[in-house]
Design a protein around this motif. Structure first.
Motif, PDB file in Angstrom:
ATOM      1  N   PHE A  90       0.866  -1.183   0.000  1.00 47.89           N
ATOM      2  CA  PHE A  90       0.000   0.000   0.000  1.00 47.89           C
ATOM      3  C   PHE A  90       0.905   1.237   0.000  1.00 47.89           C
ATOM      4  CE2 PHE A  90      -2.625  -3.372   1.456  1.00 47.89           C
ATOM      5  CZ  PHE A  90      -3.961  -3.005   1.355  1.00 47.89           C
ATOM      6  N   ARG A  91       0.857   2.047  -1.082  1.00 48.70           N
ATOM      7  CA  ARG A  91       1.703   3.248  -1.135  1.00 48.70           C
ATOM      8  C   ARG A  91       1.066   4.378  -0.342  1.00 48.70           C
ATOM      9  NH1 ARG A  91       2.008   7.741  -4.222  1.00 48.70           N
ATOM     10  NH2 ARG A  91       0.426   6.997  -5.704  1.00 48.70           N
ATOM     11  N   VAL A  92       1.901   5.041   0.498  1.00 43.75           N
ATOM     12  CA  VAL A  92       1.420   6.175   1.286  1.00 43.75           C
ATOM     13  C   VAL A  92       1.230   7.371   0.361  1.00 43.75           C
ATOM     14  CG1 VAL A  92       1.882   7.714   3.235  1.00 43.75           C
ATOM     15  CG2 VAL A  92       2.623   5.311   3.344  1.00 43.75           C
ATOM     16  N   GLN A 125      -3.001  10.281   7.902  1.00 45.64           N
ATOM     17  CA  GLN A 125      -2.418   9.952   6.593  1.00 45.64           C
ATOM     18  C   GLN A 125      -3.244   8.853   5.919  1.00 45.64           C
ATOM     19  OE1 GLN A 125       0.114  11.510   5.167  1.00 45.64           O
ATOM     20  NE2 GLN A 125       0.732  12.779   6.909  1.00 45.64           N
ATOM     21  N   TYR A 126      -3.062   8.756   4.576  1.00 50.01           N
ATOM     22  CA  TYR A 126      -3.789   7.758   3.793  1.00 50.01           C
ATOM     23  C   TYR A 126      -2.819   6.975   2.914  1.00 50.01           C
ATOM     24  CZ  TYR A 126      -8.071  10.204   5.120  1.00 50.01           C
ATOM     25  OH  TYR A 126      -9.102  10.764   5.839  1.00 50.01           O
ATOM     26  N   CYS A 127      -3.255   5.770   2.542  1.00 55.85           N
ATOM     27  CA  CYS A 127      -2.489   4.976   1.581  1.00 55.85           C
ATOM     28  C   CYS A 127      -3.448   4.497   0.500  1.00 55.85           C
ATOM     29  CB  CYS A 127      -1.782   3.798   2.268  1.00 55.85           C
ATOM     30  SG  CYS A 127      -2.898   2.704   3.169  1.00 55.85           S
ATOM     31  N   ILE A 132      -4.862   5.526   7.506  1.00 55.17           N
ATOM     32  CA  ILE A 132      -3.831   4.801   8.274  1.00 55.17           C
ATOM     33  C   ILE A 132      -4.041   5.061   9.762  1.00 55.17           C
ATOM     34  CG2 ILE A 132      -1.351   4.474   8.657  1.00 55.17           C
ATOM     35  CD1 ILE A 132      -0.892   5.548   5.807  1.00 55.17           C
ATOM     36  N   MET A 148       6.209   2.689   0.956  1.00 55.00           N
ATOM     37  CA  MET A 148       5.290   1.565   0.776  1.00 55.00           C
ATOM     38  C   MET A 148       5.078   0.868   2.132  1.00 55.00           C
ATOM     39  SD  MET A 148       4.163   0.967  -2.337  1.00 55.00           S
ATOM     40  CE  MET A 148       4.516   1.170  -4.094  1.00 55.00           C
TER      41      MET A 148
END
Length: 835
Positions: free
Chosen positions: A234-236, A310-312, A323, A242
């Motif tokens: 999962f890329r931030v 934050q999101y991924c 996240i 990652m």
């Protein structure tokens, strides 16, 4: 011989002779088959307890039995002598640990000798002796040389009370296994062994261990914890970072509504730095450091989490995923990151409900249709079904979708199939004194340098200061300061010692060659004796000691020193000794001292009771009446032999012959003599089977008791055949010898033998004596017992039916009824069906 059984005179007499004659010494006759019998060696706490007595009595019976069967038997003993109790005693009593330990060893050795255990004392070892731990250090260096020992900084289990690090296996329900203090986490530079390199083999080779209890193998399987799954990346958002997640349920990836990182994950502080979430996240991390692993992951613990702002990006759906950090995710397990799928995981469902996170169904339950895909979920569904809300995978069964999703992750390099293990590398550093020093040196110029093998052992210094919470070795200037083996410059020694399980992971190899000063063991001698044929110890060692010993064996095999894959062919885990339903312990005040029992009844009684009271793998309930009963039985054996003594001495010459003439003594026997021989040889057959095949010592002893009763009854016959009586009595003594070695040795001598009974061959059953001329038939009417009759063994069916119908008691139950049929069970019973 004396009229009375005076154990307090007999037992010391024979113990002295056995010690002088080295009765337990290992026979190296190349013509004999080998048998390696081993009990887990004790920690020298100062006194034996009843658990020790049970363990060592079990193995002694096996060792003595196998010697009598003609095997070369290796039956050694030693002392697992390093450990924290000695250090605590040093602090409490101002006594050096070595002095405390060797004093305890001397006392416990004396207690074992009083038990009459047939050890090869020439092979005695103690792990705290420099001659032993030199080779423990040598094994460390071999592991280091082959890349299986390494040092790293890690969050480790820390016991504040013991002021030392604990391996994961030494943390029991969140507390220190030694002192029950809650365990916390601490960041330290520590030494580890790469046991994980052997995860697959340790797991697979459990199938080879057909002589191990299934419960132990299950415990090891669960601890190793193999999981087949996939990793997904999962890329931030807004970064190149990652987050890799391991999952066994990649089929549910379209149902991910949040992703959780372990609070200790290195990305967490990076992602919140300078944001409004930074302080709250740091507070949460601090709170987690004060909690044990068990407290964080227990099913009873409420799940706590925090959004970090934050999101991924979901690698397959492309959706944004928030996240979080949470208490139930640990950095040490998996990748330290978990995808949250509340629709199909019960824990995730509860977490999502608590924090108001989306719950998406991606697998239909069996009774559902396509129209139900967006129906609100009342609970997580964890079963199989048809895929929905999963893009191109909709309509597939979830097992098929699993493979297709894994294929897609691999195709776009966003993940891969992966096998994961719960097992973690073995942390062996301990901040204690009484252990084997780790043979490593730190040089500012050369870095980490191993101590040259020729400089081993690295000896424990004596100029140390013992203070609670401090590493004693660090207080010794003479120990710490040394020179670098590579450049000759100033250097420092490693001040940690090794986990004591290191010492017990190879001791069974040292027994094969205990006095070798140039090698840990000679490869040919180890090849001759390994693996251990029968190992006996407590089930509490199922994960720690037994797993580590298997790892060491496989590693040393790969280094070229061993030719076996497994150390222990057969394993018996003996049950606990209990009183009033609870395990004996000082804290409960329900302890019975072995010395007290031996002083009052003798070692043979103590051994006999502890072997008779329950099968060895079951818990044993202590009974004073049971001890009394065993003592009375030994007195009965004594009186039986005493009554026959003079006659048996006179009969000895003719009976001692083994040239075929002995058979002539058993021809033309009267019925009572034939019955006595039948009892004797039936007992031989049953006891041999119970000891050799089943370790059912309790039923074996019961059979010996029955044989003694039969001999007493035979003595009352008008005419006693002395050869038959002698055979019966000698058989009793031989069968009883492994269980009660002192009394049988004394009585064997009393009836005229000059060689030890323990050197006698184990008796074999004469099949001709087991052919009965008469048998007992049970008579039933409509399935209910009505009579018993003795009939010729070769009676015909017609004759048997005639005998039965003429039985007065049977006739009483047949009066006024019609016999429908007669059902014989040959050699056992006849059932008459009437109406």
């Amino acid at each position: 011989m004396q009229e009375r059984y005076l154990f307090h005179e007999i037992e010391p007499k024979w113990q002295k002779k056995w010690l002088e004659q080295k009765a337990g010494k290992t026979d190296d006759d190349p013509k004999k088959e080998k048998f390696y019998a081993l009990a887990m060696f004790p920690y020298p706490s100062g006194n034996l307890h009843m658990g020790h007595v049970r363990n060592y009595s079990i193995v002694d019976v096996i060792a003595r039995f196998k010697r009598m069967q003609g095997y070369n038997v290796l039956h050694p003993i030693g002392w697992d002598a390093f450990g924290l109790p000695a250090e605590n005693a040093a602090i409490k009593n101002q006594t050096p640990p070595a002095e405390w330990t060797w004093k305890n060893i001397a006392n416990m050795k004396n207690q074992l000798m009083r038990m009459g255990i047939s050890y090869d004392w020439d092979r005695e070892i103690a792990t705290c002796h420099p001659g032993y731990y030199k080779w423990t250090q040598w094994i460390f260096l071999q592991l280091y040389k082959h890349g299986l020992a390494y040092k790293k900084k890690a969050a480790v289990n820390w016991c504040p009370s013991c002021a030392t690090v604990l391996a994961n296996e030494q943390v029991v329900e969140g507390a220190c296994e030694r002192c029950d203090t809650p365990v916390t986490k601490k960041d330290l530079e520590q030494w580890f062994f790469k046991i994980t390199n052997y995860s697959e083999e340790l797991l697979n080779d459990l199938e080879k261990l057909t002589g191990w209890p299934e419960k132990v193998k299950i415990m090891q399987r669960n601890w190793i914890g193999r999981s087949e799954g996939a990793e997904a990346k999962f890329r931030v958002v807004g970064t190149t970072d990652m987050i890799t997640v391991f999952t066994t349920r990649v089929d549910t990836i379209f149902g991910v509504s949040y992703l959780v990182l372990a609070p200790e994950h290195p990305l967490v502080t990076k992602l919140v730095q300078g944001t409004e979430y930074e302080q709250a996240v740091h507070d949460f991390i601090k709170k987690m450091k004060g909690l044990s692993e068990i407290a964080r992951t227990s099913a009873e613990t409420e799940k706590e989490g925090l959004f970090i702002g934050q999101y991924c990006i979901n690698p397959l759906s492309g959706q944004l995923v928030p996240i979080w950090i949470a208490n139930y995710v640990l950095l040490e397990y998996g990748t330290g990151a978990v995808m949250g799928v509340p629709g199909h995981d019960e824990r995730d469902f509860a977490f999502a409900k608590k924090y108001g996170l989306p719950i998406v169904r991606v697998i239909l339950e069996p009774h559902m249709t396509e129209e139900d895909k967006d129906k609100p979920m009342e609970a997580a569904y964890v079963g199989d079904g048809i895929m929905v809300n999963s893009a191109e995978f909709d309509g597939l069964d979830n097992r098929t979708a699993w493979n297709k999703m894994a294929n897609k992750l691999e195709k776009f390099q966003l993940g891969e199939r992966k096998v994961n293990y719960r097992l973690r590398d073995w942390l062996i550093s301990r901040q204690r004194y009484w252990g084997a020093p780790i043979p490593m040196i730190y040089c500012d110029k050369c870095g980490i340098v191993p101590v040259p093998e020729e400089d081993l052992p690295v000896l424990l210094p004596e100029d140390v200061v013992f203070k609670v919470g401090e590493n004693p070795l660090a207080t010794s200037e003479s120990f710490v300061h040394t020179t670098c083996p590579q450049c000759g410059g100033e250097a420092r020694r490693e001040t940690d010692t090794m986990d004591t399980f290191m010492c017990s992971s190879w001791y069974f190899l040292r027994y094969c060659d205990p006095r070798n000063e140039t090698k840990a063991f000679d490869e040919e001698k180890v090849k001759k004796w390994m693996n251990v044929d029968q190992y006996v110890g407590g089930v509490e060692h199922a994960i720690l000691h037994l797993l580590y010993a298997r790892f060491f064996t496989k590693a040393l095999r790969d280094f070229g020193y061993l030719s076996v894959d497994e150390p222990f062919a057969n394993l018996l885990t003996q049950g606990m000794v209990c009183m009033d339903g609870s395990k004996m312990s000082k804290s409960k005040g329900n302890v019975v001292s072995p010395e007290e029992i031996i002083g009052k009844y003798g070692a043979d009684t103590a051994r006999l009771f502890i072997l008779f009271a329950a099968p060895p793998d079951r818990d044993l309930e202590w009974s004073d009446q049971g001890v009394e009963g065993c003592y009375r039985f030994l007195n009965r054996v004594w009186r039986l032999v005493a009554q026959y003594e003079e006659i048996l001495k006179k009969e000895n010459n003719s009976f001692a012959a083994d040239d075929g003439s002995k058979k002539d003594l058993f021809t033309d026997l009267d019925p009572s003599a034939k019955k006595m021989r039948f009892n004797t040889h039936s007992a031989i057959k049953k006891v041999t089977h119970d000891v050799a095949q089943r370790f059912n010592f309790n039923t074996a002893i019961s059979t010996i008791m029955e044989l003694v009763n039969a001999l007493y009854l035979y003595k009352e016959e008008k005419e006693v055949n002395l050869a038959v009586a002698r055979e019966g009595i000698e058989t009793v003594l031989k069968l009883l010898a492994p269980f009660a070695p002192h009394i049988t040795e004394e009585l064997w001598s009393a009836i005229g033998h000059t060689e030890s009974i323990h050197k006698e061959p184990w008796p074999t059953a004469d099949e001709s004596a087991l052919v009965e001329e008469e048998i007992t038939i049970i008579l039933q009417v409509n399935g209910k017992l009505r009579d018993k009759v003795r009939v010729p063994a070769d009676i015909t069916k017609e004759e048997l039916e005639k005998v039965i119908l003429n039985s007065e008691r049977v006739q009483h139950y047949l009066a006024g009824k019609t016999v429908v049929k007669v059902i014989p069970v040959p050699g056992k019973l006849v059932n008459i069906v009437v109406k």
